[in-house]
Design a protein around this motif. Structure first.
Motif, PDB file in Angstrom:
ATOM      1  N   MET A   1       0.841  -1.175   0.000  1.00 52.13           N
ATOM      2  CA  MET A   1       0.000   0.000   0.000  1.00 52.13           C
ATOM      3  C   MET A   1       0.889   1.242   0.000  1.00 52.13           C
ATOM      4  SD  MET A   1      -2.768   1.298   2.811  1.00 52.13           S
ATOM      5  CE  MET A   1      -4.043   0.130   2.420  1.00 52.13           C
ATOM      6  N   ALA A   2       0.608   2.147  -0.885  1.00 52.68           N
ATOM      7  CA  ALA A   2       1.395   3.385  -0.987  1.00 52.68           C
ATOM      8  C   ALA A   2       1.043   4.331   0.157  1.00 52.68           C
ATOM      9  CB  ALA A   2       1.133   4.062  -2.323  1.00 52.68           C
ATOM     10  N   LEU A   3       2.064   4.944   0.702  1.00 52.16           N
ATOM     11  CA  LEU A   3       1.845   5.939   1.747  1.00 52.16           C
ATOM     12  C   LEU A   3       1.407   7.254   1.111  1.00 52.16           C
ATOM     13  CD1 LEU A   3       4.998   5.256   3.921  1.00 52.16           C
ATOM     14  CD2 LEU A   3       2.658   4.537   4.389  1.00 52.16           C
ATOM     15  N   THR A   4       0.560   7.983   1.794  1.00 49.48           N
ATOM     16  CA  THR A   4       0.092   9.265   1.273  1.00 49.48           C
ATOM     17  C   THR A   4       0.708  10.405   2.076  1.00 49.48           C
ATOM     18  OG1 THR A   4      -1.849   9.225   2.701  1.00 49.48           O
ATOM     19  CG2 THR A   4      -2.107   8.298   0.491  1.00 49.48           C
ATOM     20  N   ALA A   5       0.613  11.584   1.533  1.00 51.36           N
ATOM     21  CA  ALA A   5       1.162  12.776   2.181  1.00 51.36           C
ATOM     22  C   ALA A   5       0.337  13.119   3.426  1.00 51.36           C
ATOM     23  CB  ALA A   5       1.146  13.950   1.211  1.00 51.36           C
ATOM     24  N   THR A   6       1.008  13.714   4.400  1.00 50.98           N
ATOM     25  CA  THR A   6       0.360  14.232   5.602  1.00 50.98           C
ATOM     26  C   THR A   6       0.141  15.726   5.386  1.00 50.98           C
ATOM     27  OG1 THR A   6       1.497  12.612   6.977  1.00 50.98           O
ATOM     28  CG2 THR A   6       0.569  14.531   8.098  1.00 50.98           C
ATOM     29  N   ILE A   7      -1.069  16.184   5.584  1.00 54.85           N
ATOM     30  CA  ILE A   7      -1.391  17.587   5.349  1.00 54.85           C
ATOM     31  C   ILE A   7      -1.225  18.383   6.645  1.00 54.85           C
ATOM     32  CG2 ILE A   7      -3.141  19.232   4.563  1.00 54.85           C
ATOM     33  CD1 ILE A   7      -2.117  17.286   2.389  1.00 54.85           C
ATOM     34  N   TYR A   8      -0.485  19.469   6.553  1.00 51.74           N
ATOM     35  CA  TYR A   8      -0.341  20.432   7.639  1.00 51.74           C
ATOM     36  C   TYR A   8      -1.090  21.685   7.218  1.00 51.74           C
ATOM     37  CZ  TYR A   8       3.282  17.668   9.913  1.00 51.74           C
ATOM     38  OH  TYR A   8       3.955  16.677  10.570  1.00 51.74           O
ATOM     39  N   ASN A   9      -1.957  22.187   8.089  1.00 54.72           N
ATOM     40  CA  ASN A   9      -2.675  23.429   7.829  1.00 54.72           C
ATOM     41  C   ASN A   9      -2.064  24.502   8.713  1.00 54.72           C
ATOM     42  OD1 ASN A   9      -4.867  22.716   5.920  1.00 54.72           O
ATOM     43  ND2 ASN A   9      -5.278  21.204   7.501  1.00 54.72           N
ATOM     44  N   LEU A  10      -1.345  25.414   8.091  1.00 54.62           N
ATOM     45  CA  LEU A  10      -0.621  26.446   8.820  1.00 54.62           C
ATOM     46  C   LEU A  10      -1.269  27.806   8.580  1.00 54.62           C
ATOM     47  CD1 LEU A  10       3.011  25.305   7.957  1.00 54.62           C
ATOM     48  CD2 LEU A  10       1.591  24.618   9.904  1.00 54.62           C
ATOM     49  N   GLU A  11      -1.612  28.472   9.666  1.00 53.77           N
ATOM     50  CA  GLU A  11      -2.053  29.869   9.603  1.00 53.77           C
ATOM     51  C   GLU A  11      -0.821  30.687   9.966  1.00 53.77           C
ATOM     52  OE1 GLU A  11      -5.331  30.678  12.161  1.00 53.77           O
ATOM     53  OE2 GLU A  11      -6.489  28.971  11.406  1.00 53.77           O
ATOM     54  N   ILE A  12      -0.438  31.571   9.065  1.00 52.33           N
ATOM     55  CA  ILE A  12       0.797  32.325   9.270  1.00 52.33           C
ATOM     56  C   ILE A  12       0.511  33.818   9.179  1.00 52.33           C
ATOM     57  CG2 ILE A  12       3.152  32.735   8.438  1.00 52.33           C
ATOM     58  CD1 ILE A  12       3.010  29.894   7.172  1.00 52.33           C
ATOM     59  N   ASP A  13       0.873  34.531  10.231  1.00 46.27           N
ATOM     60  CA  ASP A  13       0.868  35.996  10.195  1.00 46.27           C
ATOM     61  C   ASP A  13       2.277  36.404   9.800  1.00 46.27           C
ATOM     62  OD1 ASP A  13      -1.780  36.205  11.091  1.00 46.27           O
ATOM     63  OD2 ASP A  13      -1.160  36.096  13.192  1.00 46.27           O
ATOM     64  N   LEU A  14       2.417  36.896   8.587  1.00 42.10           N
ATOM     65  CA  LEU A  14       3.726  37.226   8.027  1.00 42.10           C
ATOM     66  C   LEU A  14       3.951  38.733   8.069  1.00 42.10           C
ATOM     67  CD1 LEU A  14       6.318  36.530   6.417  1.00 42.10           C
ATOM     68  CD2 LEU A  14       4.920  36.652   4.334  1.00 42.10           C
ATOM     69  N   ALA A  15       5.070  39.133   8.666  1.00 41.12           N
ATOM     70  CA  ALA A  15       5.481  40.540   8.670  1.00 41.12           C
ATOM     71  C   ALA A  15       6.947  40.586   8.260  1.00 41.12           C
ATOM     72  CB  ALA A  15       5.290  41.148  10.052  1.00 41.12           C
ATOM     73  N   ASP A  16       7.175  40.790   6.967  1.00 38.74           N
ATOM     74  CA  ASP A  16       8.545  40.911   6.446  1.00 38.74           C
ATOM     75  C   ASP A  16       8.835  42.403   6.331  1.00 38.74           C
ATOM     76  OD1 ASP A  16      10.934  40.953   5.001  1.00 38.74           O
ATOM     77  OD2 ASP A  16      10.385  39.195   3.805  1.00 38.74           O
ATOM     78  N   ILE A  17       9.357  42.960   7.401  1.00 40.82           N
ATOM     79  CA  ILE A  17       9.606  44.397   7.476  1.00 40.82           C
ATOM     80  C   ILE A  17      10.642  44.821   6.444  1.00 40.82           C
ATOM     81  CG2 ILE A  17      10.474  46.242   8.997  1.00 40.82           C
ATOM     82  CD1 ILE A  17       9.017  43.585  10.911  1.00 40.82           C
ATOM     83  N   ASP A  18      11.630  43.953   6.187  1.00 37.35           N
ATOM     84  CA  ASP A  18      12.683  44.257   5.217  1.00 37.35           C
ATOM     85  C   ASP A  18      12.110  44.540   3.827  1.00 37.35           C
ATOM     86  OD1 ASP A  18      14.561  43.859   7.225  1.00 37.35           O
ATOM     87  OD2 ASP A  18      15.092  41.837   6.561  1.00 37.35           O
ATOM     88  N   ARG A  19      11.045  43.823   3.449  1.00 34.72           N
ATOM     89  CA  ARG A  19      10.471  43.979   2.103  1.00 34.72           C
ATOM     90  C   ARG A  19       9.123  44.683   2.104  1.00 34.72           C
ATOM     91  NH1 ARG A  19       9.369  39.411  -1.020  1.00 34.72           N
ATOM     92  NH2 ARG A  19       8.600  38.357   0.819  1.00 34.72           N
TER      93      ARG A  19
END
Length: 182
Positions: A1-19
């Protein structure tokens, strides 16, 4: 049986001040069975640090000839080829020629990576930044990440601050470049 991908649900607050990039991201990430958690995290960090219109997080190690992250313009043309870890020199060479811009994000030894890439005649290698993260930072974050996680990621002056589960982690993103010109 083939293994399937594990799904990660990430909520990300991104603050890239440099850009000047401030976004709330809902990012589903498929972690392939052969992919380490550390590699998956590097894909997520590369995505966040390169975030712009047209960015795509690929399937990682299952992506075949694609890099970890692609950026396309409105016509569909690839404009940035973003690799993670220790990419094969030939693949980085092809991707850089195709896109005109490439970068590598790694938690491995950047000097060892550049030593591997330099004799391989990678297209305009001195123009390819290699961004290195501290291995301990990645290991600590990997021990805290869950399949559903909320992250706050801030970048200023190449210092990355990550908050997860009320705990803050920091690392300096060190840029390396080859001095060899092809």
């Amino acid at each position: 049986m083939a293994l399937t991908a594990t799904i990660y649900n990430l909520e990300i607050d991104l603050a890239d001040i440099d850009r000047g990039v401030y976004e709330k991201l809902d990012l589903p990430v498929a972690r392939q069975p052969s992919e380490t958690l550390e590699y998956m995290l590097m894909r997520v960090f590369a995505y966040c640090l390169e975030y712009s219109d047209g960015i795509t997080l690929t399937q990682g190690v299952a992506a075949g000839d694609e890099p970890a992250v692609l950026i396309r313009d409105l016509t569909g043309r690839i404009t940035a080829w973003i690799e993670v870890g220790m990419p094969e020199p030939g693949r980085l060479h092809r991707g850089h020629k195709l896109a005109g811009r490439a970068a590598v994000y790694t938690h491995r030894d950047a000097r060892k990576l550049l030593a591997q890439l330099t004799p391989a005649n990678v297209h305009r290698l001195p123009d390819v930044p290699v961004y290195a993260f501290e291995r301990g930072f990645i290991d600590e974050v990997a021990s805290r990440i869950e399949r559903r996680s909320h992250l706050s990621l801030s970048v200023t002056e190449r210092e990355l601050y990550l908050q997860i589960d009320g705990r803050t982690f920091t690392t300096t993103i060190v840029e390396h470049r080859s001095s060899s010109s092809i």
